[in-house]
Design a protein around this motif. Structure first.
Motif, PDB file in Angstrom:
ATOM      1  N   VAL A 417       0.852  -1.188   0.000  1.00  0.00           N
ATOM      2  CA  VAL A 417       0.000   0.000   0.000  1.00  0.00           C
ATOM      3  C   VAL A 417       0.892   1.244   0.000  1.00  0.00           C
ATOM      4  O   VAL A 417       1.754   1.401   0.873  1.00  0.00           O
ATOM      5  CB  VAL A 417      -0.926   0.000   1.228  1.00  0.00           C
ATOM      6  CG1 VAL A 417      -1.866   1.191   1.196  1.00  0.00           C
ATOM      7  CG2 VAL A 417      -1.716  -1.310   1.295  1.00  0.00           C
ATOM      8  N   THR A 421      -4.620   4.048   3.840  1.00  0.00           N
ATOM      9  CA  THR A 421      -5.836   4.263   3.071  1.00  0.00           C
ATOM     10  C   THR A 421      -7.044   3.818   3.892  1.00  0.00           C
ATOM     11  O   THR A 421      -6.929   2.869   4.679  1.00  0.00           O
ATOM     12  CB  THR A 421      -5.758   3.441   1.759  1.00  0.00           C
ATOM     13  OG1 THR A 421      -4.614   3.872   1.017  1.00  0.00           O
ATOM     14  CG2 THR A 421      -7.008   3.580   0.915  1.00  0.00           C
ATOM     15  N   SER A 473     -11.801  -2.402  -0.317  1.00  0.00           N
ATOM     16  CA  SER A 473     -11.169  -1.089  -0.190  1.00  0.00           C
ATOM     17  C   SER A 473     -10.225  -0.820  -1.357  1.00  0.00           C
ATOM     18  O   SER A 473      -9.167  -1.453  -1.468  1.00  0.00           O
ATOM     19  CB  SER A 473     -10.365  -1.023   1.116  1.00  0.00           C
ATOM     20  OG  SER A 473     -11.111  -1.532   2.209  1.00  0.00           O
ATOM     21  N   TYR A 475      -7.176   0.739  -3.201  1.00  0.00           N
ATOM     22  CA  TYR A 475      -5.938   1.372  -2.729  1.00  0.00           C
ATOM     23  C   TYR A 475      -4.952   1.450  -3.879  1.00  0.00           C
ATOM     24  O   TYR A 475      -5.127   0.810  -4.925  1.00  0.00           O
ATOM     25  CB  TYR A 475      -5.353   0.620  -1.537  1.00  0.00           C
ATOM     26  CG  TYR A 475      -4.655  -0.690  -1.860  1.00  0.00           C
ATOM     27  CD1 TYR A 475      -3.280  -0.733  -2.121  1.00  0.00           C
ATOM     28  CD2 TYR A 475      -5.363  -1.887  -1.895  1.00  0.00           C
ATOM     29  CE1 TYR A 475      -2.640  -1.927  -2.404  1.00  0.00           C
ATOM     30  CE2 TYR A 475      -4.734  -3.093  -2.182  1.00  0.00           C
ATOM     31  CZ  TYR A 475      -3.378  -3.101  -2.444  1.00  0.00           C
ATOM     32  OH  TYR A 475      -2.736  -4.289  -2.744  1.00  0.00           O
ATOM     33  N   ARG A 482      -3.752   0.377  -9.289  1.00  0.00           N
ATOM     34  CA  ARG A 482      -4.812   0.261  -8.294  1.00  0.00           C
ATOM     35  C   ARG A 482      -5.105  -1.212  -7.996  1.00  0.00           C
ATOM     36  O   ARG A 482      -5.012  -2.068  -8.877  1.00  0.00           O
ATOM     37  CB  ARG A 482      -6.090   0.933  -8.793  1.00  0.00           C
ATOM     38  CG  ARG A 482      -5.931   2.379  -9.205  1.00  0.00           C
ATOM     39  CD  ARG A 482      -5.654   3.306  -8.044  1.00  0.00           C
ATOM     40  NE  ARG A 482      -6.774   3.365  -7.104  1.00  0.00           N
ATOM     41  CZ  ARG A 482      -6.777   4.136  -6.019  1.00  0.00           C
ATOM     42  NH1 ARG A 482      -5.737   4.913  -5.742  1.00  0.00           N
ATOM     43  NH2 ARG A 482      -7.823   4.139  -5.211  1.00  0.00           N
ATOM     44  N   THR A 503      -4.864  -6.732   5.848  1.00  0.00           N
ATOM     45  CA  THR A 503      -4.108  -5.485   5.937  1.00  0.00           C
ATOM     46  C   THR A 503      -3.285  -5.494   7.214  1.00  0.00           C
ATOM     47  O   THR A 503      -3.739  -5.976   8.253  1.00  0.00           O
ATOM     48  CB  THR A 503      -5.027  -4.242   5.923  1.00  0.00           C
ATOM     49  OG1 THR A 503      -4.263  -3.092   6.327  1.00  0.00           O
ATOM     50  CG2 THR A 503      -6.207  -4.395   6.865  1.00  0.00           C
TER      51      THR A 503
END
Length: 537
Positions: A417, A421, A473, A475, A482, A503
């Motif tokens: 990432v 985010t 989500s 990110y 993306r 995550t």
């Protein structure tokens, strides 16, 4: 409660069938070279450039085999953690306390490593030490927890000790492995009345220099609701000791002539017989483990601890617990390790993986040159693996040896990432989001960070599972591309649960002051309550 029902297409030919047919898919010829795919390079962690590799067809689902269990299951002590954390904590363990300064890998003021990743109550663990220049030092032992926010409790200190400089690490030219042979400076005999946990050894010399090493204390005589497994195999993979710009090597990098990290100069094997780099704390996101540990212990959950090496050796019995909890970055898994957790899940032991990029690299453990088992870890990646036999896969990505992590965990790693985010909530009617106040599309700031997992289209998912995606989500990768992060929970046909946060920052949201979020805490509380309501025990 909206549920996503998914089942990926499984490959027709599994490893056993392929071997019988003379078509072992991870070998291209008698020399053991790998077939398929181009060589890939990590981007500072475990990721190949350009995102995940595209695997071939997945192997057939393994048969249901219940794990061997050392019966009868011993009693638990559900009040033990609450009583432990009611004791007086201490912040004296932290870097810089009492005028200390952190030693480094260049001057080597004071460094140490442990003889094991874990030790049972009543057992012994050795600390192999180097002190430069030679002189007096001491070792303080602290147990990590909450302890009213102090983060640890001092449990014992060594007597005044005298150390000498240790020899430079020995280099194995064939594989780049560095290992130390330092004298034992002190042996800790662990009292039988200690509480299982994650412990820090704090090394202090008489000149104010400080360094650390971590280990686990097991309680092999009691069961618990949760077995918390610390990712020592991943710690060692990232350990570029000595961090000196010249000689240090990890499974990711070695140094080039200009002192910069070079992937081609990496080690293919790493040794547990060496200290962790820099300050001596575990070198890959130990803050994730610390945050989850503090939250679990402050919450008073009935937990006990082990290391990933204990999973490798089957030293712990998953059947003693309602759930296995993996609190940190747990990327490096051997075949025996994976077999243990898959067997446990099929036998009804729930699991919770609180971060991301789990079970990504396949590794193999060996003896060290003194014959001590499980002190060397192989991961040859795209290079020819000389230790891979006809019937065992090379040490490469699990997805490249056609056992993608998604087919067990439900989701799998899909990128780094670029910046923290928001997590975007989905399936808000699911019981895990109960009493959090969230609705579909709501966002929780900064929860998607570090590394992320997601559903990969066309990849096998757990057969027959009822899967709910609790977050979807969007990110951005460092490259600007993306991706979509997913948080997943699924229930097997037998009713066993598997949660994957997807995550790194989920773990931080439990306790870290910059990331703490009451909605993530509540959702994780809902999860833990459901996990301990089931399971084999």
């Amino acid at each position: 409660m909206p549920l996503v029902n998914r089942r990926g297409a499984l490959g027709v030919l599994g490893a056993v069938g392929a071997t019988a047919a003379g078509l072992v898919w991870w070998r291209s010829g008698a020399d053991g070279g790998q077939s398929g795919g181009s060589a890939s390079r990590p981007l500072g962690h475990g990721a190949p450039a350009g995102g995940p590799a595209t695997p071939g067809p997945a192997s057939s689902a393994p048969p249901v085999v219940a794990p061997a269990s050392r019966q009868p299951v011993p009693p638990s002590d559900p009040h033990r953690i609450a009583a432990e954390n009611a004791k007086t904590g201490s912040t004296a363990w932290k870097p810089g306390r009492n005028g200390t300064r952190v030693g480094d890998d260049i001057a080597h003021q004071i460094k140490g490593y442990t003889s094991e990743t874990s030790v049972g109550l009543g057992g012994r663990i050795d600390f192999h030490m180097s002190v430069n220049p030679g002189g007096a030092y001491s070792i303080g032992i602290y147990r990590l927890g909450d302890y009213g926010g102090a983060g640890a409790r001092h449990v014992v200190s060594s007597p005044r000790l005298t150390g000498v400089p240790g020899q430079a690490p020995k280099l194995d030219e064939d594989c780049g492995m560095l290992s130390c042979d330092w004298p034992v400076g002190w042996t800790l005999e662990v009292p039988k009345d200690w509480t299982s946990g994650t412990y820090l050894a704090v090394f202090d010399d008489e000149r104010g220099n400080r360094n650390y090493s971590a280990f686990v204390v097991r309680d092999d005589g009691r069961s618990a609701d949760f077995l918390v497994v610390l990712p020592f195999s991943t710690y060692q993979a990232y350990n570029q000791y000595p961090l000196d710009g010249r000689t240090g090597k990890s499974l990711y990098y070695g140094y080039g002539p200009d002192g910069k990290n070079v992937y081609q100069a990496r080690a293919r094997k790493v040794s547990f017989d060496r200290p962790f780099m820099g300050d001596g704390m575990p070198p890959t996101r130990f803050d994730l483990d610390q945050s989850a540990i503090a939250w679990m212990e402050r919450s008073g959950y009935d937990v006990t601890y082990a290391s990933t090496v204990d999973i490798e050796t089957r030293r712990v019995d998953p059947g003693w617990y309602r759930a296995l909890v993996f609190p940190g970055h747990d990327e490096y898994w051997s075949t025996p390790m994976r077999e243990v957790v898959e067997e446990a899940h099929r036998a009804g032991v729930n699991q919770a993986w609180l971060t991301a990029n789990n079970m990504y690299w396949h590794v193999r453990f060996d003896k060290n040159e003194r014959g001590v088992a499980n002190r060397v870890m192989n991961c040859w990646r795209e290079d020819r693996d000389p230790g891979a036999s006809l019937l065992s896969a090379p040490t490469d990505m699990w997805r490249r040896i056609r056992r993608p992590e998604q087919e067990f965990l439900g989701i799998q790693y899909n990128g780094i990432v670029a910046a923290p985010t928001p997590l975007r909530v989905s399936s808000s009617g699911h019981w895990m989001w109960a009493n959090t106040g969230v609705r579909d599309g709501d966002t929780i700031d900064k929860v998607v960070g570090g590394e992320a997992d997601g559903i990969e289209a066309g990849m096998a998912t757990p057969p027959g599972a009822r899967q709910a995606l609790l977050a979807e989500s969007p990110y951005q990768l460092r490259s600007g591309a993306r991706r979509t992060q997913n948080t997943s929970i699924y229930e097997s046909p037998q009713g066993t649960l598997m949660f994957c946060a997807g995550t790194f920052n989920w773990s931080l949201a439990l306790n870290h002051p910059r990331y703490r979020d009451e909605r993530i805490q509540r959702a994780t509380h809902n999860l833990f309550e459901r996990l301990r309501a089931g399971g084999r025990r």
